[in-house]
Design an enzyme around this catalytic site. Structure first.
Site, PDB file in Angstrom:
ATOM      1  N   ASP A  96     -13.205  19.257 -14.787  1.00 44.90           N
ATOM      2  CA  ASP A  96     -11.823  19.409 -15.259  1.00 44.90           C
ATOM      3  C   ASP A  96     -11.739  20.336 -16.466  1.00 44.90           C
ATOM      4  O   ASP A  96     -10.731  20.993 -16.681  1.00 44.90           O
ATOM      5  CB  ASP A  96     -11.241  18.038 -15.617  1.00 44.90           C
ATOM      6  N   LYS A 115      -2.541  11.051  -6.845  1.00 47.65           N
ATOM      7  CA  LYS A 115      -3.040  12.437  -6.730  1.00 47.65           C
ATOM      8  C   LYS A 115      -2.386  13.163  -5.565  1.00 47.65           C
ATOM      9  O   LYS A 115      -2.108  14.363  -5.651  1.00 47.65           O
ATOM     10  CB  LYS A 115      -4.555  12.436  -6.540  1.00 47.65           C
ATOM     11  N   ASP A 130      -6.685  24.009 -11.414  1.00 46.26           N
ATOM     12  CA  ASP A 130      -6.774  23.032 -10.324  1.00 46.26           C
ATOM     13  C   ASP A 130      -6.701  23.803  -8.997  1.00 46.26           C
ATOM     14  O   ASP A 130      -5.639  24.318  -8.621  1.00 46.26           O
ATOM     15  CB  ASP A 130      -5.637  22.003 -10.436  1.00 46.26           C
ATOM     16  N   ASN A 167     -21.793  17.393 -13.064  1.00 46.59           N
ATOM     17  CA  ASN A 167     -21.630  15.985 -12.686  1.00 46.59           C
ATOM     18  C   ASN A 167     -22.579  15.639 -11.550  1.00 46.59           C
ATOM     19  O   ASN A 167     -23.334  16.485 -11.077  1.00 46.59           O
ATOM     20  CB  ASN A 167     -20.167  15.694 -12.317  1.00 46.59           C
ATOM     21  N   LYS A 178     -29.030  30.873 -26.750  1.00 42.45           N
ATOM     22  CA  LYS A 178     -29.259  29.429 -26.801  1.00 42.45           C
ATOM     23  C   LYS A 178     -28.882  28.894 -28.186  1.00 42.45           C
ATOM     24  O   LYS A 178     -29.292  29.473 -29.201  1.00 42.45           O
ATOM     25  CB  LYS A 178     -30.723  29.134 -26.492  1.00 42.45           C
ATOM     26  N   PHE A 199      -9.857  15.020  -2.002  1.00 44.36           N
ATOM     27  CA  PHE A 199     -10.739  13.863  -2.164  1.00 44.36           C
ATOM     28  C   PHE A 199     -10.492  13.295  -3.551  1.00 44.36           C
ATOM     29  O   PHE A 199     -10.328  14.052  -4.507  1.00 44.36           O
ATOM     30  CB  PHE A 199     -12.219  14.268  -2.018  1.00 44.36           C
TER      31      PHE A 199
HETATM   32  N1  CTP Z   1      -9.763  19.511  -7.571  1.00 42.39           N
HETATM   33  C1  CTP Z   1      -9.677  20.883  -7.548  1.00 42.39           C
HETATM   34  N2  CTP Z   1      -9.705  21.599  -8.719  1.00 42.39           N
HETATM   35  C2  CTP Z   1      -9.837  20.961  -9.894  1.00 42.39           C
HETATM   36  C3  CTP Z   1      -9.929  19.553  -9.929  1.00 42.39           C
HETATM   37  C4  CTP Z   1      -9.895  18.870  -8.744  1.00 42.39           C
HETATM   38  O1  CTP Z   1      -9.569  21.470  -6.463  1.00 42.39           O
HETATM   39  N3  CTP Z   1      -9.882  21.673 -11.001  1.00 42.39           N
HETATM   40  C5  CTP Z   1      -9.683  18.756  -6.306  1.00 42.39           C
HETATM   41  C6  CTP Z   1     -10.931  18.036  -5.916  1.00 42.39           C
HETATM   42  O2  CTP Z   1     -11.781  18.841  -5.110  1.00 42.39           O
HETATM   43  C7  CTP Z   1     -10.404  16.835  -5.169  1.00 42.39           C
HETATM   44  C8  CTP Z   1      -9.092  16.547  -5.844  1.00 42.39           C
HETATM   45  O3  CTP Z   1      -8.718  17.756  -6.470  1.00 42.39           O
HETATM   46  O4  CTP Z   1     -10.107  17.143  -3.832  1.00 42.39           O
HETATM   47  C9  CTP Z   1      -9.115  15.419  -6.817  1.00 42.39           C
HETATM   48  O5  CTP Z   1      -9.927  15.715  -7.861  1.00 42.39           O
HETATM   49  P1  CTP Z   1     -10.069  14.788  -9.162  1.00 42.39           P
HETATM   50  O6  CTP Z   1     -10.952  15.477 -10.122  1.00 42.39           O
HETATM   51  O7  CTP Z   1     -10.494  13.439  -8.726  1.00 42.39           O
HETATM   52  O8  CTP Z   1      -8.596  14.779  -9.655  1.00 42.39           O
HETATM   53  P2  CTP Z   1      -8.005  15.122 -11.031  1.00 42.39           P
HETATM   54  O9  CTP Z   1      -6.722  15.787 -10.741  1.00 42.39           O
HETATM   55  O10 CTP Z   1      -8.966  15.885 -11.838  1.00 42.39           O
HETATM   56  O11 CTP Z   1      -7.740  13.687 -11.645  1.00 42.39           O
HETATM   57  P3  CTP Z   1      -8.591  12.773 -12.665  1.00 42.39           P
HETATM   58  O12 CTP Z   1      -9.717  13.614 -13.204  1.00 42.39           O
HETATM   59  O13 CTP Z   1      -7.595  12.371 -13.646  1.00 42.39           O
HETATM   60  O14 CTP Z   1      -9.108  11.621 -11.865  1.00 42.39           O
END
Ligand code: CTP
Length: 410
Positions: A285, A345, A314, A216, A295, A331
């Site tokens: 995610d 969240k 997570d 990303n 490849k 964040f």
């Molecule tokens: N985060 C994490 N591990 C993951 C996904 C997220 O530690 N696998 C942490 C990020 O570093 C951030 C927070 O969780 O501090 C929010 O991440 P975000 O991706 O915005 O939240 P999600 O739970 O993935 O929600 P969504 O994708 O539905 O917005």
């Protein structure tokens, strides 16, 4: 990073002693003045053998002082006047001989004299050693440096690497940009002294095959700025970084990872040993359920390949669920309904604090506007909601964090 004026209003006495690293001091003066400081250069006779006062005068915009008998001082007491005006004295380069002299409290020329005569409680002394590696490692030098530290001086570096003599090792003077970063940090309030912080930053990269992957737009800048601000505030900082091309802030321990799983392994088992965990990383995610060894070729395929995805762990939720979790800060990068999503969240991940920002408006940029959200309240940072550079924001967040930690422990 945009040009900053972190030393605005500071008056620095920069002392040069004899060493080839004097050429770096010319650049250091430029950086100091660009950062807003006024600089008074003082040179020893040996320093003048390496660089001329003319160069240093042109760069600092002030006459260089080289002698305690300088008749330009109305009271003829340069050694007193210089230290009374300064916010700090920094000796860069500091030769082995000069360090020995300071350690003994000798004062037979202007620079050592003013170091001895300065008001110690409000005019700190910083010393950037520069010498051959054998001279640096010599027990006499090490003894002198230890004495100098014990007397309250701050030793900056030295760095390690190629030396002017052709040898390689410890003893070279820090680079001008490193000296500047250390000096700026020196002036920051030590709000997190002795605290241990763990921070994640940047994107993760989830490989599909040996040449492709899912990632990303996160640049890592906010996380790196927070790591710098926390280190400036006196914290012991470990930064677990996804693939980004950013320099490691001074004094920060960096662990490089690629994937979300690697980030999880670098964070979760170590998190309990920290007082604070800040998750700024944009963790993917999902990852491809299987990794192709070679490849994936287009040739010979009539339809585009499809990929099955599997969910990544997570990291933040896992740390928050530890029996004795550190204080967790998340964040939330959103594209709409910032407050609502951030609060959701906060609750879902069971954390006390979350920082919301609009992802598309901040990714890759040097500035940002944040929303600080806890279970009861929220407020904008900066208060006027106008985007501000990430280091300024990071320092404000660290200040807020320090207050919250105090409140939690009170
Ligand atoms: N985060 C994490 N591990 C993951 C996904 C997220 O530690 N696998 C942490 C990020 O570093 C951030 C927070 O969780 O501090 C929010 O991440 P975000 O991706 O915005 O939240 P999600 O739970 O993935 O929600 P969504 O994708 O539905 O917005």
């Amino acid at each position: 990073m945009s040009e900053r004026s972190d030393l605005q209003g500071r008056h620095i006495v920069l002392g040069l002693t004899g060493g080839i690293a004097c050429y770096k001091s010319a650049e250091f003066v430029r950086l100091l003045t660009k950062a807003g400081a006024t600089v008074q250069v003082v040179m020893t006779e040996a320093a003048e053998a390496f660089i001329t006062p003319v160069t240093m005068q042109a760069l600092s915009g002030r006459s260089v002082v080289t002698s305690q008998w300088d008749a330009r001082e109305p009271n003829n007491m340069a050694h007193i006047n210089l230290g009374r005006e300064a916010d700090a004295v920094i000796v860069a380069p500091a030769s082995a001989d000069f360090i020995a002299k300071l350690a003994q409290g000798r004062a037979d020329e202007l620079l050592s004299l003013l170091c001895l005569a300065r008001p110690r409680e409000r005019c700190p002394l910083l010393v950037a050693p520069a010498m051959n590696r054998e001279m640096w490692s010599h027990p006499a030098t090490q003894r002198n440096v230890a004495t100098l530290s014990a007397d309250g001086a701050r030793i900056l570096g030295p760095g390690c690497g190629d030396q002017a003599c052709g040898e390689v090792g410890d003893g070279r003077m820090l680079e001008p940009a490193e000296l500047l970063e250390d000096l700026i940090a020196f002036f920051q309030p030590k709000l997190l002294a002795g605290r241990r912080l763990l921070i994640t930053a940047g994107p993760t990269f989830e490989p599909i095959d040996p040449v492709r992957g899912i990632t990303n737009h996160s640049s890592g800048k906010m996380g790196f700025a927070l790591a710098r601000a926390a280190a400036e505030a006196g914290a012991d900082v470990t930064l677990v970084a996804g693939p980004v091309h950013l320099p490691t802030p001074r004094g920060v321990k960096r662990v490089n990872v690629m994937t979300a799983s690697q980030m999880y392994d670098a964070v979760v088992p170590n998190a309990a040993a920290h007082e604070v965990f800040i998750a700024t990383a944009a963790v993917a995610d999902w990852r491809p359920a299987s990794l192709s060894e070679h490849k994936i070729k287009k040739e010979g395929k009539k339809v585009a390949p499809t990929f099955e995805l599997t969910e990544n762990p997570d990291i933040l939720a896992a740390v928050a669920a530890l029996p004795k979790p550190p204080y967790c800060v998340g964040f939330a990068a959103e594209s709409e309904n910032l407050l609502e999503h951030a609060r959701a969240k906060l609750i879902r991940k069971r954390i006390p604090l979350i920082i919301g920002n609009l992802g598309p408006a901040t990714f890759g940029r040097d500035d940002n506007a944040l929303l600080v959200v806890d279970a009861q309240a929220h407020h904008a940072l900066p208060a006027d909601g106008q985007p501000t550079d990430k280091l300024t924001l990071a320092r404000a967040l660290i200040q807020e964090l320090a207050q919250r930690l105090q409140a939690v422990q009170a």
